[in-house]
Scaffold this motif. Structure first.
Motif, PDB file in Angstrom:
ATOM      1  N   GLN A 113       2.682 -11.756   3.932  1.00  0.00           N
ATOM      2  CA  GLN A 113       3.166 -11.481   2.616  1.00  0.00           C
ATOM      3  C   GLN A 113       4.814 -11.308   2.748  1.00  0.00           C
ATOM      4  OE1 GLN A 113       0.983 -11.662  -0.077  1.00  0.00           O
ATOM      5  NE2 GLN A 113      -0.579 -12.434   1.392  1.00  0.00           N
ATOM      6  N   PRO A 114       5.412 -11.844   1.465  1.00  0.00           N
ATOM      7  CA  PRO A 114       6.816 -11.497   1.438  1.00  0.00           C
ATOM      8  C   PRO A 114       6.780  -9.872   0.900  1.00  0.00           C
ATOM      9  CG  PRO A 114       6.119 -12.709  -0.403  1.00  0.00           C
ATOM     10  CD  PRO A 114       4.823 -12.475   0.597  1.00  0.00           C
ATOM     11  N   VAL A 115       8.241  -9.459   1.485  1.00  0.00           N
ATOM     12  CA  VAL A 115       8.526  -8.141   0.786  1.00  0.00           C
ATOM     13  C   VAL A 115       9.585  -8.259  -0.135  1.00  0.00           C
ATOM     14  CG1 VAL A 115       9.604  -5.832   1.537  1.00  0.00           C
ATOM     15  CG2 VAL A 115       7.901  -7.301   3.068  1.00  0.00           C
ATOM     16  N   PRO A 116       9.297  -7.603  -1.338  1.00  0.00           N
ATOM     17  CA  PRO A 116      10.217  -7.668  -2.587  1.00  0.00           C
ATOM     18  C   PRO A 116      11.735  -7.404  -1.880  1.00  0.00           C
ATOM     19  CG  PRO A 116       8.310  -6.828  -3.214  1.00  0.00           C
ATOM     20  CD  PRO A 116       8.133  -6.918  -1.946  1.00  0.00           C
ATOM     21  N   ALA A 117      12.642  -8.055  -2.289  1.00  0.00           N
ATOM     22  CA  ALA A 117      14.075  -7.907  -1.790  1.00  0.00           C
ATOM     23  C   ALA A 117      14.663  -6.515  -2.370  1.00  0.00           C
ATOM     24  CB  ALA A 117      14.999  -9.029  -2.402  1.00  0.00           C
ATOM     25  N   ASP A 118      14.042  -6.011  -3.410  1.00  0.00           N
ATOM     26  CA  ASP A 118      14.732  -4.683  -3.728  1.00  0.00           C
ATOM     27  C   ASP A 118      14.047  -3.496  -3.010  1.00  0.00           C
ATOM     28  OD1 ASP A 118      12.170  -4.870  -4.866  1.00  0.00           O
ATOM     29  OD2 ASP A 118      12.803  -4.313  -6.863  1.00  0.00           O
ATOM     30  N   ARG A 119      13.027  -3.823  -2.183  1.00  0.00           N
ATOM     31  CA  ARG A 119      12.543  -2.629  -1.271  1.00  0.00           C
ATOM     32  C   ARG A 119      12.902  -2.742   0.184  1.00  0.00           C
ATOM     33  NH1 ARG A 119       6.270  -1.943  -2.090  1.00  0.00           N
ATOM     34  NH2 ARG A 119       6.906   0.283  -1.350  1.00  0.00           N
ATOM     35  N   VAL A 120      14.017  -3.795   0.262  1.00  0.00           N
ATOM     36  CA  VAL A 120      14.177  -4.128   1.838  1.00  0.00           C
ATOM     37  C   VAL A 120      15.876  -3.316   1.928  1.00  0.00           C
ATOM     38  CG1 VAL A 120      15.209  -5.687   3.463  1.00  0.00           C
ATOM     39  CG2 VAL A 120      12.969  -6.049   1.994  1.00  0.00           C
ATOM     40  N   LEU A 121      15.934  -2.510   2.866  1.00  0.00           N
ATOM     41  CA  LEU A 121      17.159  -2.010   3.147  1.00  0.00           C
ATOM     42  C   LEU A 121      17.645  -2.370   4.444  1.00  0.00           C
ATOM     43  CD1 LEU A 121      19.366   0.273   2.572  1.00  0.00           C
ATOM     44  CD2 LEU A 121      17.972   1.927   3.827  1.00  0.00           C
ATOM     45  N   VAL A 122      18.971  -3.126   4.605  1.00  0.00           N
ATOM     46  CA  VAL A 122      19.511  -3.766   5.690  1.00  0.00           C
ATOM     47  C   VAL A 122      20.440  -2.588   6.251  1.00  0.00           C
ATOM     48  CG1 VAL A 122      21.236  -5.294   6.544  1.00  0.00           C
ATOM     49  CG2 VAL A 122      19.478  -5.787   4.800  1.00  0.00           C
ATOM     50  N   VAL A 123      20.193  -2.390   7.290  1.00  0.00           N
ATOM     51  CA  VAL A 123      21.014  -1.292   8.291  1.00  0.00           C
ATOM     52  C   VAL A 123      21.932  -2.174   9.387  1.00  0.00           C
ATOM     53  CG1 VAL A 123      19.427   0.529   7.888  1.00  0.00           C
ATOM     54  CG2 VAL A 123      19.230  -0.905   9.887  1.00  0.00           C
ATOM     55  N   GLN A 163       0.800  -1.229   0.059  1.00  0.00           N
ATOM     56  CA  GLN A 163      -0.041   0.099   0.059  1.00  0.00           C
ATOM     57  C   GLN A 163       0.806   1.275   0.022  1.00  0.00           C
ATOM     58  OE1 GLN A 163      -3.315  -0.690  -0.080  1.00  0.00           O
ATOM     59  NE2 GLN A 163      -2.420  -2.811   0.022  1.00  0.00           N
ATOM     60  N   LEU A 164       2.059   0.963   0.096  1.00  0.00           N
ATOM     61  CA  LEU A 164       3.113   2.413   0.189  1.00  0.00           C
ATOM     62  C   LEU A 164       4.037   2.407  -0.946  1.00  0.00           C
ATOM     63  CD1 LEU A 164       4.017   1.947   4.162  1.00  0.00           C
ATOM     64  CD2 LEU A 164       2.003   3.009   3.133  1.00  0.00           C
ATOM     65  N   PRO A 165       3.858   3.012  -1.956  1.00  0.00           N
ATOM     66  CA  PRO A 165       4.307   2.966  -3.274  1.00  0.00           C
ATOM     67  C   PRO A 165       5.892   3.385  -3.278  1.00  0.00           C
ATOM     68  CG  PRO A 165       2.746   4.450  -3.617  1.00  0.00           C
ATOM     69  CD  PRO A 165       2.549   3.895  -2.082  1.00  0.00           C
ATOM     70  N   ASN A 166       6.015   4.306  -2.351  1.00  0.00           N
ATOM     71  CA  ASN A 166       7.521   4.846  -2.325  1.00  0.00           C
ATOM     72  C   ASN A 166       8.289   4.414  -1.269  1.00  0.00           C
ATOM     73  OD1 ASN A 166       6.907   6.478  -4.517  1.00  0.00           O
ATOM     74  ND2 ASN A 166       5.880   8.003  -3.526  1.00  0.00           N
ATOM     75  N   ALA A 167       7.760   3.578  -0.197  1.00  0.00           N
ATOM     76  CA  ALA A 167       8.495   3.314   0.867  1.00  0.00           C
ATOM     77  C   ALA A 167       9.704   2.211   0.736  1.00  0.00           C
ATOM     78  CB  ALA A 167       7.473   2.937   2.047  1.00  0.00           C
ATOM     79  N   ARG A 168      10.719   2.147   1.811  1.00  0.00           N
ATOM     80  CA  ARG A 168      11.478   0.991   1.510  1.00  0.00           C
ATOM     81  C   ARG A 168      11.443   0.457   3.242  1.00  0.00           C
ATOM     82  NH1 ARG A 168      17.156   1.779  -0.794  1.00  0.00           N
ATOM     83  NH2 ARG A 168      17.117  -0.170  -0.717  1.00  0.00           N
ATOM     84  N   LEU A 169      11.276  -0.817   3.355  1.00  0.00           N
ATOM     85  CA  LEU A 169      11.254  -1.367   4.481  1.00  0.00           C
ATOM     86  C   LEU A 169      13.042  -1.880   5.067  1.00  0.00           C
ATOM     87  CD1 LEU A 169       9.458  -4.425   5.629  1.00  0.00           C
ATOM     88  CD2 LEU A 169      11.980  -4.480   6.257  1.00  0.00           C
ATOM     89  N   VAL A 170      13.231  -1.193   6.396  1.00  0.00           N
ATOM     90  CA  VAL A 170      14.322  -1.110   7.013  1.00  0.00           C
ATOM     91  C   VAL A 170      14.369  -2.295   8.015  1.00  0.00           C
ATOM     92  CG1 VAL A 170      16.161   0.322   8.177  1.00  0.00           C
ATOM     93  CG2 VAL A 170      14.552   1.431   6.649  1.00  0.00           C
ATOM     94  N   ALA A 171      15.597  -3.025   7.827  1.00  0.00           N
ATOM     95  CA  ALA A 171      15.683  -4.301   8.824  1.00  0.00           C
ATOM     96  C   ALA A 171      17.008  -4.521   9.286  1.00  0.00           C
ATOM     97  CB  ALA A 171      14.999  -5.352   8.301  1.00  0.00           C
ATOM     98  N   HIS A 172      17.246  -5.269  10.529  1.00  0.00           N
ATOM     99  CA  HIS A 172      18.352  -5.754  11.019  1.00  0.00           C
ATOM    100  C   HIS A 172      18.845  -6.712  10.026  1.00  0.00           C
ATOM    101  CE1 HIS A 172      20.894  -8.142  13.636  1.00  0.00           C
ATOM    102  NE2 HIS A 172      20.838  -7.099  14.708  1.00  0.00           N
ATOM    103  N   PRO A 173      20.229  -7.154   9.903  1.00  0.00           N
ATOM    104  CA  PRO A 173      20.632  -7.852   8.784  1.00  0.00           C
ATOM    105  C   PRO A 173      20.156  -9.278   8.988  1.00  0.00           C
ATOM    106  CG  PRO A 173      22.540  -6.641   9.839  1.00  0.00           C
ATOM    107  CD  PRO A 173      21.220  -6.041  10.547  1.00  0.00           C
ATOM    108  N   ARG A 174      19.695  -9.713  10.386  1.00  0.00           N
ATOM    109  CA  ARG A 174      19.115 -11.019  10.743  1.00  0.00           C
ATOM    110  C   ARG A 174      17.842 -11.095  10.347  1.00  0.00           C
ATOM    111  NH1 ARG A 174      22.433 -14.480  14.247  1.00  0.00           N
ATOM    112  NH2 ARG A 174      24.437 -13.678  14.979  1.00  0.00           N
ATOM    113  N   ALA A 175      17.064  -9.948  10.440  1.00  0.00           N
ATOM    114  CA  ALA A 175      15.593  -9.896  10.193  1.00  0.00           C
ATOM    115  C   ALA A 175      15.298  -9.831   8.629  1.00  0.00           C
ATOM    116  CB  ALA A 175      15.197  -8.858  10.832  1.00  0.00           C
ATOM    117  N   ALA A 176      16.029  -9.198   7.717  1.00  0.00           N
ATOM    118  CA  ALA A 176      15.752  -9.076   6.438  1.00  0.00           C
ATOM    119  C   ALA A 176      15.315 -10.185   5.631  1.00  0.00           C
ATOM    120  CB  ALA A 176      16.766  -8.170   5.696  1.00  0.00           C
ATOM    121  N   PRO A 177      16.221 -11.334   5.785  1.00  0.00           N
ATOM    122  CA  PRO A 177      15.878 -12.638   5.134  1.00  0.00           C
ATOM    123  C   PRO A 177      14.359 -13.098   5.197  1.00  0.00           C
ATOM    124  CG  PRO A 177      18.154 -12.614   5.941  1.00  0.00           C
ATOM    125  CD  PRO A 177      17.484 -11.607   6.498  1.00  0.00           C
TER     126      PRO A 177
END
Length: 309
Positions: free
Chosen positions: A123-133, A80-94
């Motif tokens: 639902q999965p999140v597309p990998a290209d929309r996930v930012l690992v911090v 529902q958020l066309p311009n957002a990126r999801l930010v996740a811990h390195p262990r969480a992102a996968p």
């Protein structure tokens, strides 16, 4: 909303005022912190509208960790958020990109029927929309700095977020649980969460101490809401972590270990509720904390089975 553009959103998970997500608004741009479950998504979108934002105005979805009451709705919300990126811990992102293991583990605990009732279809999140911090990394929301630090103890895939603008942390589960029903004349009642499967007492105490080193004015807890008097609450958490470890060790090896753990935790929390002048009787306190007593007992059992690392 507080003066710093922070909106607390009740995700309606399990009961009222149990599970919160947050919306940070800065100069017409938004960031969600945690998101509840799939069933919470309409509430988050309604909160956006109330704040005068459209879904396209959201830049970030910041997930403190992947436990489903915090991140179960991430995939659906991101749709529902066309311009957002999801930010996740390195262990969480996968686990957000491919939630199969997450779903399997939760289903093993709760069963298929309860999974659908409480969480819906993950639902999965597309990998290209996930930012690992990484630990110590800072992102910006319309120029507002948000710093991420690694905070193990509750989970090894957990970060907390420092908002310098409000001088406060978004703590996920690292700074424990504090329900507003238990507030009394002595202030907020707080307890640690050891829910399965990665409770580690010394790392948890170290994470709390690291957050205190920033001299925060407040903590924004997922369970539930904003709390002040941070040093006092931190001391209460440290005391209880030690007490819970002592209860676990005293129950280890017993045939009725789980019953022993739940009884010990119940006695601990009732004693502290009395000290804190919680305005509920013992039976009502136990009703509020019933789920947490059970999950904390399970988490301490897993910790014992790992050999008390």
């Amino acid at each position: 909303m507080n003066p710093h553009g922070i909106h607390t959103i009740d995700t309606a998970f399990q009961r009222d005022h149990f599970d919160a997500a947050y919306l940070i608004v800065e100069q017409g741009r938004g960031a969600f912190v945690d998101c509840g479950t799939n069933h919470s998504v309409p509430l988050l979108l309604a909160a956006l509208e109330t704040a005068g934002l459209a879904p396209a105005d959201v830049d970030w979805l910041l997930v403190t960790h992947v436990h489903l009451d915090h991140a179960g709705g991430a995939g659906l919300l991101m749709q529902q958020l066309p311009n957002a990126r999801l930010v996740a811990h390195p262990r969480a992102a996968p686990h957000l990109i491919d939630p199969a293991k997450l779903i399997a583990g939760a289903t093993a605990v709760y069963g298929e029927e309860e999974m659908q009732r409480s969480y819906g279809r993950i639902q999965p999140v597309p990998a290209d929309r996930v930012l690992v911090v990484e630990d110590g990394q800072t992102l910006e929301l319309a120029g507002r700095a948000l710093e991420f630090i690694d905070t193990p103890g509750h989970a090894r895939h957990h970060y907390c977020i420092w908002d310098a603008r409000s001088q406060s942390w978004f703590t996920g589960d690292t700074f424990g649980l504090s329900y507003r029903e238990l507030d009394g004349p002595a202030g907020a009642f707080i307890l640690p969460t050891t829910s399965p499967v990665q409770f580690e007492p010394e790392p948890l105490k170290a994470s709390i101490a690291r957050m205190l080193s920033y001299s925060p004015e407040a903590m924004h807890l997922t369970h539930y809401g904003r709390v002040g008097e941070v040093p006092k609450l931190a001391r209460a958490l440290h005391e209880q972590i030690d007490a819970m470890v002592a209860i676990a060790i005293s129950c280890d090896g017993r045939a009725d270990r789980h019953r022993c753990l739940t009884a010990g935790l119940t006695a601990l929390y009732l004693e502290r509720a009395l000290q804190q002048q919680v305005p509920l009787d013992d039976e009502a306190v136990q009703r509020v904390l019933a789920m947490d007593i059970e999950l904390n007992a399970q988490g301490l059992g897993v910790w014992l089975d790992r050999g008390r690392p």
